[in-house]
Design an enzyme around this catalytic site. Structure first.
Site, mmCIF file in Angstrom:
data_model
loop_
_atom_site.group_PDB
_atom_site.id
_atom_site.type_symbol
_atom_site.label_atom_id
_atom_site.label_comp_id
_atom_site.label_asym_id
_atom_site.label_seq_id
_atom_site.Cartn_x
_atom_site.Cartn_y
_atom_site.Cartn_z
ATOM 1 N N ASP A 123 0.626 -1.151 -0.140
ATOM 2 C CA ASP A 123 -0.147 0.067 0.273
ATOM 3 C C ASP A 123 0.898 1.082 -0.455
ATOM 4 O O ASP A 123 0.762 2.043 0.223
ATOM 5 C CB ASP A 123 -1.167 0.022 1.420
ATOM 6 C CG ASP A 123 -0.249 0.191 2.708
ATOM 7 O OD1 ASP A 123 0.969 -0.132 1.947
ATOM 8 O OD2 ASP A 123 -0.834 0.134 3.279
ATOM 9 N N GLU A 124 2.195 1.336 -0.125
ATOM 10 C CA GLU A 124 2.924 2.015 -0.228
ATOM 11 C C GLU A 124 3.958 2.837 -1.471
ATOM 12 O O GLU A 124 4.271 1.071 -2.261
ATOM 13 C CB GLU A 124 3.970 2.449 1.384
ATOM 14 C CG GLU A 124 3.200 2.435 2.561
ATOM 15 C CD GLU A 124 4.282 2.871 3.881
ATOM 16 O OE1 GLU A 124 3.295 2.668 5.097
ATOM 17 O OE2 GLU A 124 5.061 2.756 3.349
#
Length: 380
Positions: A123-124
């Site tokens: 998610d990054e």
DNA sequence: TCTGGGGTCCTTTTCCTT
DNA sequence: TCTGAAGGAAAAGGACCC
């Protein structure tokens, strides 16, 4: 360089927005049955979801909604402990296939808008927007808004973005305005916006370093910046001390890395109940062989071989240890891995119950003539 | 009723060779 | 043959991150 740091907020049940929800543990099957019974995941009534107080078994929380965090529940916390803090929280299972699909869509969207992207997990990402046309407009805000809008249209997910002169500050900036925020931090903002923060907010200062800093009377990044570089080197060693000093001053020259080779591959598992090396010997043997097979599959699927074979075990008292051994030739087949790992097991005390067993392969080389692109496509 | 899994990187220790 | 220094590689452990 102008760096962006973007992270998406993942939650797939819109009806749970604003409620305390934790993700982790649980069986995916139970979740599927729930949505089948009610005609699709969107239709499941809030009352039908399992609650933390009813949860039994081992596991930790992967992530929690902001509403759940209000109760002190957070990532990496044991589910049993979380149940005491917030028994009414809804528990959802981790669905890695689904997460991977959303993760892919999130990153695809970004690469289309800003191709220099570094993958930092599901998610990054970091993005270097120095060369993106219009990337500097409004200090980066207009590109950030475009990225947010594109991700939302494609996935329905919100996303927080930090914009700064380097990766270190961009990551911190992204935390300022969660969820779905944009924060821009300029070089001259470091003293006013970064120095008041706790040292723990620096990516790389974890609980141990933070405790040491506090013992030295250093709570904030500003207090860290006020110390002499040489004094920090004396306390933490040349590498860490110099890095801490630079970080406190907002300095970071790491580039955005768009491609990297894996260093190791491993599989490990925590048992449902602690197993005794002699008493549960056959069960352990099956698990151990299974881990070797899964590592071998991973290696072959991604086109790698490795020379160093390692094992990891964790005892019932949570002490863990590792052993490894380097072979003359790189390998990737389950049988040879199992044999080498079996030898390592002989070098370890097996006098008490185990809670975890793991197998790892490192010192890796590409095992075939496949291009990186082909391997990338096949690896997911 | 504690505490996942899959990684990276760094430091320290150990071992081997010269 | 023993001892010690030096340096590198491998092994072990630990901190940290998502």
């Amino acid at each position: 360089m102008d760096a962006f740091f973007a992270s998406v907020e993942l939650l797939r049940y819109p009806q749970l927005k604003g409620l305390p929800v934790v993700i982790g543990g649980g069986r995916r099957r139970a979740d599927d049955e729930l949505s089948e019974r009610h005609g699709g995941s969107q239709q499941v009534p809030v009352d039908a979801f399992p609650r933390l107080k009813d949860y039994v078994g081992r596991g930790v929380i992967t992530t929690a909604t902001y509403a759940a965090r209000q109760f002190g529940v957070g990532s990496a916390m044991g589910l049993m402990k979380a149940a005491r803090l917030c028994p009414q929280a809804i528990v959802l299972p981790v669905d890695f296939d689904e997460i991977r699909r959303y993760s892919r869509a999130f990153k695809d969207t970004i690469v289309e808008l800003a191709p220099v992207m570094e993958d930092r997990g599901v998610d990054e990402v970091y993005i270097d927007v120095t060369e993106v046309p219009g990337g500097q407009r409004e200090g980066g805000r207009s590109l950030a808004r475009l990225i947010q809008r594109s991700i939302f249209e494609r996935t329905g997910l919100t996303c927080s973005i930090g914009v700064a002169p380097n990766k270190l500050i961009a990551k911190m900036a992204s935390e300022f305005n969660k969820p779905n925020g944009i924060s821009i931090v300029y070089e001259h903002d470091v003293q006013s916006l970064i120095w008041p923060l706790a040292c723990r907010k620096i990516n790389g200062i974890g609980p141990k370093s933070d405790a040491r800093l506090q013992a030295l009377g250093i709570q904030t990044i500003g207090e860290l910046a006020a110390r002499e570089r040489d004094w920090l080197i004396g306390q933490f060693g040349p590498a860490t001390g110099a890095w801490m000093h630079a970080a406190a001053w907002g300095l970071d020259d790491r580039p955005v890395v768009t491609h990297s080779e894996p260093v190791s591959m491993s599989r490990e598992t925590t048992f449902e109940r602690d197993l005794h090396p002699r008493h549960d010997r056959s069960e352990l043997g099956v698990i151990f062989t299974g881990l070797c097979e899964r590592v071998a599959e991973d290696l072959q699927r991604k086109g790698y071989q490795g020379r160093t074979i390692g094992i990891k075990l964790r005892y019932d008292d949570f002490r863990s240890l590792t052993r490894d051994h380097t072979l003359p030739q790189p390998i990737c087949d389950a049988g040879t891995i199992r044999q080498a790992a079996g030898q390592l097991l002989k070098r370890v005390p097996l006098d008490r119950r185990l809670r975890l067993l793991g197998v790892r392969v490192s010192s890796m080389v590409k095992s075939d003539g496949k291009s990186d692109i082909q391997s990338d496509i096949q690896s997911d």
